[in-house]
Design an enzyme around this catalytic site. Structure first.
Site, PDB file in Angstrom:
ATOM      1  N   TRP A 193      44.614  35.231  33.483  1.00 17.90           N
ATOM      2  CA  TRP A 193      43.907  35.222  34.777  1.00 17.90           C
ATOM      3  C   TRP A 193      44.831  34.766  35.903  1.00 17.90           C
ATOM      4  O   TRP A 193      45.562  33.804  35.757  1.00 17.90           O
ATOM      5  CB  TRP A 193      42.699  34.277  34.683  1.00 17.90           C
ATOM      6  CG  TRP A 193      41.643  34.652  35.658  1.00 17.90           C
ATOM      7  CD1 TRP A 193      41.488  34.154  36.918  1.00 17.90           C
ATOM      8  CD2 TRP A 193      40.630  35.635  35.463  1.00 17.90           C
ATOM      9  NE1 TRP A 193      40.416  34.766  37.519  1.00 17.90           N
ATOM     10  CE2 TRP A 193      39.871  35.676  36.657  1.00 17.90           C
ATOM     11  CE3 TRP A 193      40.270  36.494  34.419  1.00 17.90           C
ATOM     12  CZ2 TRP A 193      38.785  36.529  36.824  1.00 17.90           C
ATOM     13  CZ3 TRP A 193      39.196  37.339  34.582  1.00 17.90           C
ATOM     14  CH2 TRP A 193      38.468  37.352  35.771  1.00 17.90           C
TER      15      TRP A 193
ATOM     16  N   ASP B  46      44.336  37.159  46.355  1.00 15.00           N
ATOM     17  CA  ASP B  46      43.314  37.099  47.412  1.00 15.00           C
ATOM     18  C   ASP B  46      41.951  36.712  46.828  1.00 15.00           C
ATOM     19  O   ASP B  46      41.829  36.453  45.624  1.00 15.00           O
ATOM     20  CB  ASP B  46      43.264  38.414  48.213  1.00 15.00           C
ATOM     21  CG  ASP B  46      42.806  39.622  47.395  1.00 15.00           C
ATOM     22  OD1 ASP B  46      42.212  39.444  46.317  1.00 15.00           O
ATOM     23  OD2 ASP B  46      43.051  40.760  47.844  1.00 15.00           O
TER      24      ASP B  46
ATOM     25  N   GLU C 116      40.850  38.344  43.852  1.00 10.22           N
ATOM     26  CA  GLU C 116      41.754  38.079  42.718  1.00 10.22           C
ATOM     27  C   GLU C 116      42.743  39.222  42.510  1.00 10.22           C
ATOM     28  O   GLU C 116      43.071  39.605  41.391  1.00 10.22           O
ATOM     29  CB  GLU C 116      40.928  37.801  41.449  1.00 10.22           C
ATOM     30  CG  GLU C 116      39.690  36.975  41.793  1.00 10.22           C
ATOM     31  CD  GLU C 116      39.159  36.118  40.684  1.00 10.22           C
ATOM     32  OE1 GLU C 116      38.468  36.663  39.840  1.00 10.22           O
ATOM     33  OE2 GLU C 116      39.445  34.908  40.664  1.00 10.22           O
TER      34      GLU C 116
ATOM     35  N   GLU D 209      25.953  41.054  41.326  1.00  4.71           N
ATOM     36  CA  GLU D 209      27.143  40.944  42.169  1.00  4.71           C
ATOM     37  C   GLU D 209      27.214  42.154  43.094  1.00  4.71           C
ATOM     38  O   GLU D 209      27.447  42.041  44.290  1.00  4.71           O
ATOM     39  CB  GLU D 209      28.375  40.896  41.250  1.00  4.71           C
ATOM     40  CG  GLU D 209      29.696  40.885  41.966  1.00  4.71           C
ATOM     41  CD  GLU D 209      30.839  40.912  40.958  1.00  4.71           C
ATOM     42  OE1 GLU D 209      30.989  41.932  40.249  1.00  4.71           O
ATOM     43  OE2 GLU D 209      31.563  39.912  40.868  1.00  4.71           O
TER      44      GLU D 209
END
Ligand code: BGC
Length: 379
Positions: free
Chosen positions: A108, A160, A163, A334
Site C-alpha cells: 500500500w 494523492d 492514493e 463509496e
C-alpha cells in the site's frame, strides 16, 4: 428512521472501541482507519453534537502518532543524508483499528501527507465547537510531531488523496497542510497552544504562497504539481485536468476564498467535466476504479460548497440525488455505477476486491455535513 439519523447511526455503530472509525465494515481492503476519512467523519460527529465520538477519534490519532513518532527522527536523518524517504521514515496514511501499521509486506502506498493536515484541522474544529481546549495539552506530543513531520515532508512528492500519482505534489494535499497549520496558528494566537514554539503562521503563509505560485494554470487549479528537479523548478502539471477534490482548497481548508476567481473557474470546470447533470460527481475524467462512477462524498462536497455560497437550491438538488441512491437500508456506497466512465473496468475490481464498499463512513459523514450546511444556509 430518516437517512440523516441513519448516517449518524452507521458512523457511531462502526466506531471501534479504540476510537478508530473503520473506513467500511463490509469491504476487507477498507478494514482500516485512514486519517483522511476519519477527520471528516469526526467533523460530522461534531456537527451533530456527538462530541464524545469525535474526541475518542482524536485521542486514538494522538496515541497512534505517538507510537510512531520515532519515525520522524529517522525521516530527518534520511533527508539530511539526501536519501528518498522510505517506510522507516514516513508516517502511514492508514492504520489498523488498534492503531498499528498494517503488515509490512503490504505494498500500500502509505506516503500520503494529506491526512496529517486534516486531523489538525479537524481537531481545531472539535475544540472550537466543544470549548474543550484542554484536549490540546493532552495531545501536545502528537500535535508537535505532526507539525515537525509536515515541515519535513510538505514539498516532497507523495500519493494523492485517491492514493495515486506518488511522482507529484498535489494542491489538495498542500491545502490540507495549509488548513491544519492555519487552524493551529489561530489557536496559538488565542493562547491555546502555548507549548508550540514553531512559527506556525509563517509556515501556513509559506504553503499558501506555494499554492498561489504553483497550483494555478489558465485561471484554474491544477490537480498536480511537478516536483523541483536539479534543473527545473516546481511547476503546475497543465495536462492533468480538473479533479473534484480541488474543492478542498476552499472548504474546509480555506486556502482560498469561496468567491476567488480561480475557485469560481475551478468549480465551473468541475460542473462541466465532472458533474453529471441531475446526477452525482466523478473524481476525475480518467477514473477507472470500479469503472469510475459518481462519488457520494464528492457530490456532498460540491453541495457543501453551494450551501456555503448561499446557493441552497443547488445544494438541495445534490442532496436529493444522494438520498435517491441510498440502498434499501439507507446505506451509502463509496460510488454509484449508474453512469460509469469506463464500464469495462467494473468487473476487474469486483473480482479483485468484491462489490463496491458500502456503507462507506466517509460518504455518510459528508451527507451529514451537507444536511447541516443546508440547514445553516437556510437560517
Ligand atoms: C480512496 C481514498 C480513501 C480510501 C478509504 C480509497 O479508494 O481513494 O481516498 O481514503 O479509499 O475510504
Amino acid at each position: 428512521m430518516g437517512l440523516f439519523d441513519h448516517s449518524i447511526e452507521v458512523i457511531l455503530h462502526n466506531q471501534d472501541k479504540s476510537g478508530a472509525y473503520v473506513a467500511c465494515p463490509n469491504f476487507p481492503t477498507y478494514h482500516f482507519c485512514w486519517l483522511r476519512d476519519g477527520s471528516f467523519i469526526a467533523y460530522s460527529m461534531d456537527r451533530v453534537n456527538q462530541h464524545e465520538s469525535a474526541e475518542r477519534f482524536y485521542r486514538w490519532v494522538g496515541t497512534t502518532i505517538e507510537r510512531y513518532s520515532g519515525k520522524v527522527d529517522v525521516l530527518a536523518e534520511q533527508l539530511k543524508a539526501g536519501k528518498t524517504p522510505d517506510n522507516d521514515g514516513i508516517l502511514n496514511t492508514r492504520f489498523t483499528l488498534n492503531g498499528l501499521e498494517e503488515n509490512s509486506e503490504s505494498q500500500w502506498g502509505n506516503f500520503q501527507v494529506d491526512g496529517y493536515g486534516s486531523w489538525l484541522w479537524g481537531l481545531a474544529e472539535h475544540v472550537r465547537l466543544t470549548g474543550n481546549y484542554a484536549l490540546l495539552a493532552v495531545l501536545k506530543e502528537p500535535i508537535l510531531t505532526t507539525l515537525r513531520y509536515l515541515k519535513l515532508v510538505w514539498q516532497l512528492p507523495n500519493y494523492d488523496c485517491w492514493e495515486e500519482h506518488p511522482e507529484y505534489l498535489h494542491p489538495y494535499s498542500l491545502a490540507t497542510t495549509y488548513g491544519g497549520l492555519d487552524a493551529m496558528s489561530k489557536l496559538k494566537k488565542s493562547g491555546h497552544l502555548d507549548f508550540c514554539d514553531l512559527d506556525v503562521e509563517g509556515f501556513a503563509q509559506q504553503v499558501k504562497q506555494f499554492l498561489m505560485d504553483h497550483a494555478i494554470f489558465d485561471g484554474k487549479f491544477v490537480k498536480h504539481i511537478a516536483p523541483a528537479k536539479a534543473t527545473k523548478a516546481f511547476s503546475p502539471l497543465t495536462q492533468s485536468g480538473v479533479d473534484s477534490s480541488l474543492l478542498g482548497l476552499v472548504i474546509p481548508y480555506g486556502a482560498f476564498d469561496l468567491n476567488d476567481p480561480v475557485v469560481l473557474q475551478t468549480v465551473a470546470a468541475i460542473e462541466k467535466d465532472l458533474h453529471l447533470p441531475g446526477g452525482g460527481v466523478y473524481r476525475y475524467k480518467e477514473d477507472v476504479y470500479y469503472g469510475g462512477g459518481e462519488w457520494i462524498l464528492l457530490t456532498a462536497w460540491l453541495g457543501w460548497y453551494y450551501a456555503m455560497v448561499g446557493n441552497t437550491a443547488k445544494a438541495r438538488d445534490l442532496l436529493q440525488w444522494i438520498e435517491r441512491v441510498a440502498d434499501k437500508k439507507g446505506d451509502l456506497p463509496e460510488q454509484v455505477s449508474e453512469h460509469v466512465l469506463s464500464a469495462r473496468n467494473i468487473e476487474l475490481w469486483v473480482k479483485e476486491w468484491g462489490p463496491i464498499a458500502t456503507p462507506l463512513l466517509w460518504s455518510h459523514a459528508m451527507h451529514i455535513v451537507l444536511v447541516k450546511a443546508i440547514e445553516e444556509g437556510d437560517k
